[in-house]
Design a protein around this motif. Sequence first.
Motif, short mmCIF file in Angstrom:
data_model
loop_
_atom_site.label_atom_id
_atom_site.label_comp_id
_atom_site.label_asym_id
_atom_site.label_seq_id
_atom_site.Cartn_x
_atom_site.Cartn_y
_atom_site.Cartn_z
N PRO A 119 0.72 -1.34 -0.06
CA PRO A 119 0.09 0.04 -0.02
C PRO A 119 0.76 1.35 -0.06
O PRO A 119 1.87 1.36 0.49
CB PRO A 119 -0.80 -0.31 1.31
N ASP A 147 -3.56 5.58 -2.15
CA ASP A 147 -4.31 4.47 -2.63
C ASP A 147 -5.71 4.54 -1.95
O ASP A 147 -6.54 3.88 -2.30
CB ASP A 147 -3.62 3.11 -2.00
N LEU A 164 -9.34 2.20 -3.08
CA LEU A 164 -9.57 1.25 -1.95
C LEU A 164 -11.16 1.49 -1.54
O LEU A 164 -11.53 0.44 -1.47
CB LEU A 164 -8.54 1.00 -0.98
N ARG A 191 0.89 -6.36 3.64
CA ARG A 191 -0.09 -6.14 2.79
C ARG A 191 0.36 -5.71 1.36
O ARG A 191 1.09 -5.14 1.38
CB ARG A 191 -1.48 -5.47 3.39
N HIS A 239 -1.60 -4.61 -2.65
CA HIS A 239 -2.36 -3.92 -3.20
C HIS A 239 -2.41 -4.37 -4.71
O HIS A 239 -1.15 -4.76 -5.22
CB HIS A 239 -2.42 -2.55 -3.46
N SER A 259 -6.77 -6.99 -2.56
CA SER A 259 -5.71 -7.10 -1.74
C SER A 259 -5.06 -8.45 -1.38
O SER A 259 -5.93 -9.44 -1.23
CB SER A 259 -5.81 -6.27 -0.71
N GLY A 271 -2.59 -10.18 1.68
CA GLY A 271 -1.86 -9.80 2.92
C GLY A 271 -1.25 -11.04 3.60
O GLY A 271 -1.86 -12.24 3.82
N TYR A 327 -6.91 -12.36 1.53
CA TYR A 327 -7.14 -12.06 0.36
C TYR A 327 -8.52 -11.44 0.15
O TYR A 327 -9.43 -12.18 0.55
CB TYR A 327 -6.68 -12.84 -0.85
#
Length: 197
Positions: A22, A26, A30, A75, A77, A89, A91, A106
Amino acid sequence: MMNVYPPSLPSFQTERLFIRPPMKGDGDKLYESVQFSKQNLSTWLPWVNQMVSSSQAEDAVQYAHQQFIDLTDLRFHLFEKDTLSFVGSVGFHEIKWHVPRMEIGYWLDVRFQGKGYMFEAIQPLLSFAFHQLSVHRLELRCDPSNKKSRALAEKLGFSLEAILKENERATVTTGYADTCIYVLFHSTFTQNKSTFS
């Protein structure tokens, strides 16, 4: 002992996706993605209903960026390379570096579901986890009724280790929910790495 990797933040490219941690700015993308997908995602992800503004999403993004630098939560993106659209996403969470073990989670914007994007995104991230971070045990947890998530776990080579009974509060109804625990070990991933190429 905490693993380290080059100081520049990692990023990956697949055939259709650009994948990176991230970054400041963003938040708008998001938030828009979460709002569009809320009805679908809220069944499995309680935090979706708690994201109520673009500024809140931006705060979450900047917090996630700092967590990545601190190696407390990793995480990523996902962006579609052709359109730069925010796709979703992935993570690595609940990290225990002394083992080392972590959980992978995810989600995908509903507009990009059913196209194989998440399978495509997770493959380089598995290599990152097992080869660069030397993860020993990677867990994937999901609700037993989340058929898409379970199918993806199995396609990626995870094995169902256990189903925990009534260990979480249900997200949509009152009462409790079960949790599937899938696991992939470093040794299994290395032995079957041709599966992920």
